[in-house]
Design an enzyme around this catalytic site. Structure first.
Site, short mmCIF file in Angstrom:
data_model
loop_
_atom_site.label_atom_id
_atom_site.label_comp_id
_atom_site.label_asym_id
_atom_site.label_seq_id
_atom_site.Cartn_x
_atom_site.Cartn_y
_atom_site.Cartn_z
N ASN A 177 -3.80 6.30 6.23
CA ASN A 177 -4.79 6.12 5.28
C ASN A 177 -5.96 5.26 6.08
O ASN A 177 -7.16 5.58 5.99
CB ASN A 177 -4.44 5.22 4.30
CG ASN A 177 -4.03 6.01 2.96
OD1 ASN A 177 -4.35 7.42 2.80
ND2 ASN A 177 -3.03 5.76 2.01
N ASP A 186 -4.13 11.59 0.78
CA ASP A 186 -4.06 12.56 -0.33
C ASP A 186 -3.62 14.11 0.09
O ASP A 186 -2.51 14.71 -0.33
CB ASP A 186 -5.25 12.68 -1.24
CG ASP A 186 -5.31 11.24 -2.05
OD1 ASP A 186 -4.69 10.65 -1.96
OD2 ASP A 186 -6.49 11.37 -2.47
N GLU A 212 4.22 6.79 -1.54
CA GLU A 212 4.63 8.02 -0.47
C GLU A 212 5.95 7.83 -0.65
O GLU A 212 6.75 8.19 0.62
CB GLU A 212 3.93 7.37 1.01
CG GLU A 212 4.43 6.31 1.60
CD GLU A 212 3.53 4.82 1.14
OE1 GLU A 212 3.18 5.00 0.08
OE2 GLU A 212 3.75 4.10 1.82
#
Ligand SMILES: [Mg+2]
Length: 300
Positions: A177, A186, A212
């Site tokens: 990220n 995503d 996650e």
């Protein structure tokens, strides 16, 4: 696949008529409630056509049983009856019927009413799927998990069903990220979820547990068999090329596995399994990640 309609009527001539009318559908017939209950599970109808006047249980009674049944209560029921009195029609709708068709019926009208019921049935299925599917990954969500636990805990406690359970967490997901942005994160979640799904058997249940973190429930499975499945996911994940724009993303995951041999006398079988799998996941994280741990000593 053709949609399935179950017709229940004690008159063979009526069933014959319906079968000939409903040729574009797959039709199963039953001559009474008993026969209906015997075939409903395997046939899995989208709509039920139900006669009212039958020897033994009448259609009202059968509709009441359907309405009380956890699995089948949502199937639209269309009464098909020679009883034309408003009191009967009213009773039918009070029992939750989708429609009430008076015999003798017009073929085209019956078909139109069946189509309408099928539409309602597919909308219901779509809605009920939306409630239990995680939109971002296509896996089951926590809501599904709690429904499942509520349903299955008793069975597992009585020894009717055994389970293995795996908890998976993507390693250093925050770095994905931070380095490539949340859209990339995503993308990774979606792609990795698809890979998990493809690696499972049709009756295994992959659930998005947290950000996650993924939980997989394996029915009728031993720890060793579950580990084999996870190893398959590891292999595929290593081989899979995650391309996000021009970037190639490479990542690993860590997994903890538990099964019924971890349960001694607990009432909360799934609580223990989840706790065990989670604790082993963290043993694996502390041991350097990218590994599968299936016992409390941190080994495979
Ligand atoms: Mg009859």
């Amino acid at each position: 696949m053709r949609e399935r309609i179950l017709a229940v009527d004690d008159e063979p001539a009526n069933l014959y008529l319906l079968e000939n009318l409903l040729t574009e559908y797959e039709v199963a017939t039953a001559r009474n409630g008993e026969e209906m209950w015997a075939c409903i599970g395997d046939f899995n109808p989208s709509v039920i056509l139900l006669d009212i006047m039958m020897p033994g249980k009448d259609g009202f009674e059968i509709a009441g049983e359907l309405a009380a049944h956890e699995t089948y209560r949502e199937i639209p029921v269309l009464f098909l009856s020679a009883r034309r009195e408003p009191v009967d029609v009213t009773r039918g709708f009070d029992l939750g019927a989708y429609d009430y068709i008076k015999k003798p019926f017009d073929g085209d009208e019956l078909l139109a009413r069946v189509r309408s019921a099928l539409k309602k049935s597919s909308e219901r299925i779509k809605l009920s799927m939306e409630v239990i599917i995680d939109a971002a990954t296509g896996l089951y969500n926590r809501r599904y998990l709690s429904d499942f636990l509520e349903r299955e805990t008793g069975k597992a406690r009585r020894g009717l069903e055994v389970y293995a359970l795996a908890m998976i967490d993507i390693d250093f997901f925050k770095t994905v990220n931070d380095t490539h942005g949340h859209q990339c994160g995503d993308f990774v979640l979606r792609e990795f979820s698809g890979l998990i799904k493809k690696s499972l058997r049709s009756y295994d249940m992959p659930i998005r547990y947290g950000g996650e973190e993924f939980l997989i429930i394996f029915p009728s499975t031993s720890r060793l068999e579950a580990v084999r499945v996870i190893e398959r996911i590891t292999k595929r994940n290593t081989e899979h090329e995650y391309h996000f724009g021009k970037e190639r993303i490479v990542f690993t995951f860590t997994c903890g596995v538990a099964d019924m041999t971890d349960i001694s006398h607990s009432d909360d079988i799934f609580d223990v399994l989840i706790e065990k799998a989670d604790a082993r996941l963290y043993l694996g994280k502390n041991a350097g990640r990218n590994t599968i741990v299936s016992d409390d000593d941190g080994r495979l």
